[in-house]
Design a protein around this motif. Structure first.
Motif, PDB file in Angstrom:
ATOM      1  N   GLU A   8       0.708  -1.281   0.127  1.00  0.00           N
ATOM      2  CA  GLU A   8       0.040  -0.005  -0.075  1.00  0.00           C
ATOM      3  C   GLU A   8       1.042   1.199   0.091  1.00  0.00           C
ATOM      4  N   ASP A   9       1.898   1.325   0.824  1.00  0.00           N
ATOM      5  CA  ASP A   9       2.791   2.204   0.792  1.00  0.00           C
ATOM      6  C   ASP A   9       3.933   2.731  -0.036  1.00  0.00           C
ATOM      7  N   VAL A  10       3.975   1.582  -1.107  1.00  0.00           N
ATOM      8  CA  VAL A  10       5.040   1.597  -2.046  1.00  0.00           C
ATOM      9  C   VAL A  10       4.861   2.633  -3.042  1.00  0.00           C
ATOM     10  N   ASP A  11       5.858   3.447  -3.472  1.00  0.00           N
ATOM     11  CA  ASP A  11       5.350   4.786  -4.149  1.00  0.00           C
ATOM     12  C   ASP A  11       5.734   4.373  -5.618  1.00  0.00           C
ATOM     13  N   VAL A  12       6.682   3.576  -5.976  1.00  0.00           N
ATOM     14  CA  VAL A  12       6.603   3.105  -7.579  1.00  0.00           C
ATOM     15  C   VAL A  12       7.143   1.602  -7.391  1.00  0.00           C
ATOM     16  N   PHE A  13       6.793   0.816  -8.287  1.00  0.00           N
ATOM     17  CA  PHE A  13       7.361  -0.266  -8.837  1.00  0.00           C
ATOM     18  C   PHE A  13       8.036  -0.299  -9.936  1.00  0.00           C
ATOM     19  N   VAL A  14       9.213  -1.088  -9.931  1.00  0.00           N
ATOM     20  CA  VAL A  14      10.167  -0.847 -10.860  1.00  0.00           C
ATOM     21  C   VAL A  14      10.448  -2.340 -11.348  1.00  0.00           C
ATOM     22  N   GLY A  15      10.338  -2.556 -12.569  1.00  0.00           N
ATOM     23  CA  GLY A  15      10.842  -4.068 -13.203  1.00  0.00           C
ATOM     24  C   GLY A  15      11.930  -3.752 -14.089  1.00  0.00           C
ATOM     25  N   ARG A  16      12.417  -4.924 -14.169  1.00  0.00           N
ATOM     26  CA  ARG A  16      13.775  -5.208 -15.154  1.00  0.00           C
ATOM     27  C   ARG A  16      13.355  -5.025 -16.628  1.00  0.00           C
ATOM     28  N   GLY A  17      13.850  -4.151 -17.594  1.00  0.00           N
ATOM     29  CA  GLY A  17      13.467  -4.027 -18.550  1.00  0.00           C
ATOM     30  C   GLY A  17      13.701  -5.272 -19.455  1.00  0.00           C
ATOM     31  N   GLY A  18      12.896  -5.347 -20.561  1.00  0.00           N
ATOM     32  CA  GLY A  18      13.130  -6.628 -21.523  1.00  0.00           C
ATOM     33  C   GLY A  18      12.142  -6.594 -22.529  1.00  0.00           C
ATOM     34  N   GLY A  19      12.611  -7.063 -23.611  1.00  0.00           N
ATOM     35  CA  GLY A  19      11.732  -7.311 -24.860  1.00  0.00           C
ATOM     36  C   GLY A  19      11.295  -6.102 -25.593  1.00  0.00           C
ATOM     37  N   LEU A  20      12.016  -4.977 -25.284  1.00  0.00           N
ATOM     38  CA  LEU A  20      11.755  -3.717 -25.852  1.00  0.00           C
ATOM     39  C   LEU A  20      12.486  -3.320 -27.035  1.00  0.00           C
ATOM     40  N   LEU A  21      12.161  -2.194 -27.857  1.00  0.00           N
ATOM     41  CA  LEU A  21      12.881  -1.923 -28.996  1.00  0.00           C
ATOM     42  C   LEU A  21      13.970  -1.143 -28.479  1.00  0.00           C
ATOM     43  N   ALA A  22      14.999  -0.812 -29.132  1.00  0.00           N
ATOM     44  CA  ALA A  22      16.161  -0.019 -28.991  1.00  0.00           C
ATOM     45  C   ALA A  22      15.809   1.378 -28.528  1.00  0.00           C
ATOM     46  N   CYS A  23      16.274   1.900 -27.321  1.00  0.00           N
ATOM     47  CA  CYS A  23      15.933   3.107 -26.638  1.00  0.00           C
ATOM     48  C   CYS A  23      17.134   3.768 -26.038  1.00  0.00           C
ATOM     49  N   GLN A  24      17.206   5.066 -25.739  1.00  0.00           N
ATOM     50  CA  GLN A  24      18.138   5.933 -25.241  1.00  0.00           C
ATOM     51  C   GLN A  24      18.141   5.494 -23.611  1.00  0.00           C
ATOM     52  N   GLY A  25      19.393   5.613 -23.094  1.00  0.00           N
ATOM     53  CA  GLY A  25      19.423   5.297 -21.392  1.00  0.00           C
ATOM     54  C   GLY A  25      18.230   6.282 -20.727  1.00  0.00           C
ATOM     55  N   GLY A  26      18.132   5.792 -19.444  1.00  0.00           N
ATOM     56  CA  GLY A  26      17.408   6.404 -18.562  1.00  0.00           C
ATOM     57  C   GLY A  26      16.386   5.735 -17.865  1.00  0.00           C
ATOM     58  N   THR A  27      15.353   6.530 -17.055  1.00  0.00           N
ATOM     59  CA  THR A  27      14.194   5.720 -16.707  1.00  0.00           C
ATOM     60  C   THR A  27      13.002   6.377 -17.141  1.00  0.00           C
ATOM     61  N   TYR A  28      12.344   4.991 -17.576  1.00  0.00           N
ATOM     62  CA  TYR A  28      10.810   5.237 -18.262  1.00  0.00           C
ATOM     63  C   TYR A  28       9.732   4.842 -17.714  1.00  0.00           C
ATOM     64  N   LEU A  29       8.762   5.442 -17.909  1.00  0.00           N
ATOM     65  CA  LEU A  29       7.127   4.940 -17.140  1.00  0.00           C
ATOM     66  C   LEU A  29       6.883   3.758 -18.306  1.00  0.00           C
ATOM     67  N   VAL A  30       6.311   2.643 -17.464  1.00  0.00           N
ATOM     68  CA  VAL A  30       5.740   1.636 -18.086  1.00  0.00           C
ATOM     69  C   VAL A  30       4.341   1.957 -18.697  1.00  0.00           C
ATOM     70  N   SER A  31       4.430   2.301 -19.786  1.00  0.00           N
ATOM     71  CA  SER A  31       2.946   2.423 -20.589  1.00  0.00           C
ATOM     72  C   SER A  31       2.274   1.266 -21.154  1.00  0.00           C
ATOM     73  N   ASP A  32       1.115   1.546 -21.391  1.00  0.00           N
ATOM     74  CA  ASP A  32       0.257   0.290 -22.354  1.00  0.00           C
ATOM     75  C   ASP A  32       1.089  -0.266 -23.418  1.00  0.00           C
ATOM     76  N   LEU A  33       1.629   0.808 -24.042  1.00  0.00           N
ATOM     77  CA  LEU A  33       2.590   0.392 -25.212  1.00  0.00           C
ATOM     78  C   LEU A  33       3.778  -0.418 -24.791  1.00  0.00           C
ATOM     79  N   MET A  34       4.608  -0.133 -23.676  1.00  0.00           N
ATOM     80  CA  MET A  34       5.341  -0.679 -23.267  1.00  0.00           C
ATOM     81  C   MET A  34       5.274  -2.138 -22.741  1.00  0.00           C
ATOM     82  N   TYR A  35       4.123  -2.055 -21.980  1.00  0.00           N
ATOM     83  CA  TYR A  35       3.562  -3.350 -21.421  1.00  0.00           C
ATOM     84  C   TYR A  35       3.382  -4.431 -22.785  1.00  0.00           C
ATOM     85  N   GLU A  36       2.835  -3.841 -23.656  1.00  0.00           N
ATOM     86  CA  GLU A  36       2.648  -5.074 -24.833  1.00  0.00           C
ATOM     87  C   GLU A  36       3.922  -5.201 -25.562  1.00  0.00           C
TER      88      GLU A  36
END
Length: 376
Positions: free
Chosen positions: A73-101
């Motif tokens: 309940e009091d967790v502010d952010v959930f961070v998952g190991r990235g995987g399966g994604l197309l090449a992108c610049q470095g940084g921190t990304y929001l997991v959008s519906d598109l990224m999920y798919e």
């Protein structure tokens, strides 16, 4: 600092691996809880596709947290190991519906459980009304154009590296040792573990490196590393192998496994210390190849190198570190950071965003590089 108030954030990090799932709960930089659970191979074999494992791994995480009396309940952010994604610049990304798919469908064609990371993070975030993020996913591609072209028209380099650990090691070293921002330093950063990444970082960008998925760089415990194309073709012809027959040499059956049938560096060095000359040659050859790659990255940085950083499990070996120091210290000081910062790196990336030190990025689903202008 006296009188200062720094907001406290709780971050749950999730790192799904081939045979395990790691989770850790952080309060800012302090780890409050961590667990690494191994999965029975027969259990994972029940699922036809990696994404089918999602409910199993999610329920396992919930059971672990309940057992530890930890509420989400009091967790502010959930961070998952990235995987399966197309090449992108470095940084921190929001997991959008598109990224999920894209993670669910493994859009980049790399079949690995890391693709469950964004899915698990978003599922939890949606349930508790919070944000889900990924930090420096494996498909970070910041290559300079000179690093992309090959000697075959239409075949251009892309990159797969241990981006999360490489960048976190560079960020920490820049801050704690050089007392500078990552964007103000030039570094050669290596991850030396089951796979080996050697990379050049110039002013906050990973501008070159050796692709660990496509067969570049040093040999590693299960990877063949760079081999002349003609030698590979002759090897296929002599053994009547198809492409599918030899593909495992890239990531599963090359390196130590090909030579000696083992993938454990401790076992290899034990044999070497007991007089096995073959094992000793394999070990020293791997280190020699790492040194050659470090030298090439020094040239990429025009010799302006603030440090050579060694991370990963094999860096616990004093012999490995000493050999690299003896060979490469003329380039820049060599620093050893044994192990990895993956869980810490995921939490740190999210906290930098929450503190306003870094901007949260949007995953566009478009390749960050899609060819030279004359090819379009």
């Amino acid at each position: 600092m006296k009188g200062s108030t720094m907001k406290t954030y709780k971050v749950l990090t999730i790192n799904p691996g081939s045979t395990s799932t790691k989770i850790a709960l952080f309060e800012n930089e302090t780890c409050l809880y961590s667990k690494n659970v191994a999965h029975d191979a027969s259990e994972l074999a029940k699922y036809n596709k990696i994404s089918d494992q999602l409910p199993y791994r999610r329920n396992m995480i919930l059971d672990l947290l309940e057992e530890a009396d930890i509420s989400l309940e009091d967790v502010d952010v959930f961070v998952g190991r990235g995987g399966g994604l197309l090449a992108c610049q470095g940084g921190t990304y929001l997991v959008s519906d598109l990224m999920y798919e894209h993670a669910r469908n493994m859009q980049n064609g790399v079949i690995h459980p890391a693709s469950l990371g964004p899915q698990l993070a978003k599922d939890f975030a949606d349930q508790y009304g919070k944000q889900a993020m990924v930090v420096n996913p494996p498909d970070v591609d910041e290559l300079q154009d000179l690093a992309r072209m090959t000697g075959i028209k239409g075949v251009n380099r892309i990159i797969h590296l241990h981006s999360l650990n490489l960048k976190e090691t560079a960020i920490r070293h820049s801050k704690n040792v050089l007392h500078k921002k990552y964007e103000e330093t030039n570094l050669i950063v290596c991850h030396i573990g089951g796979g080996i990444s050697v990379s050049a970082h110039r002013e906050g960008k990973m501008i070159d490196g050796f692709d660990i998925v496509m067969g570049e760089g040093p040999m590693a415990p299960t990877r063949c590393g760079s081999i002349a194309v003609a030698d590979v073709l002759n090897y296929m012809k002599q053994n009547q192998y198809t492409v599918d027959d030899i593909k495992p040499l890239l990531t599963k059956s090359g390196g130590f496994v090909s030579h000696l049938g083992i993938s454990d560096a401790k076992e290899l060095t034990k044999r070497a210390s007991e007089g096995d000359s073959y094992a000793k040659m394999v070990w020293n050859t791997m280190i020699y190849q790492i040194e050659k790659c470090i030298g090439s990255m020094a040239a990429v940085l025009h010799g302006k190198v603030d440090g050579i950083l060694l991370g990963g499990g094999m860096v616990y070996s004093e012999d490995l570190v000493q050999q690299i120091r003896q060979t490469c210290s003329f380039i820049a000081p060599v620093f050893a950071y044994p192990g990895e910062f993956e869980m810490e790196a995921m939490a740190a990336g999210a906290i930098r965003v929450l503190n306003g030190e870094e901007k949260l990025k949007e995953y566009t689903g478009k390749l960050c590089w899609n060819g030279f202008e004359w090819d379009k």
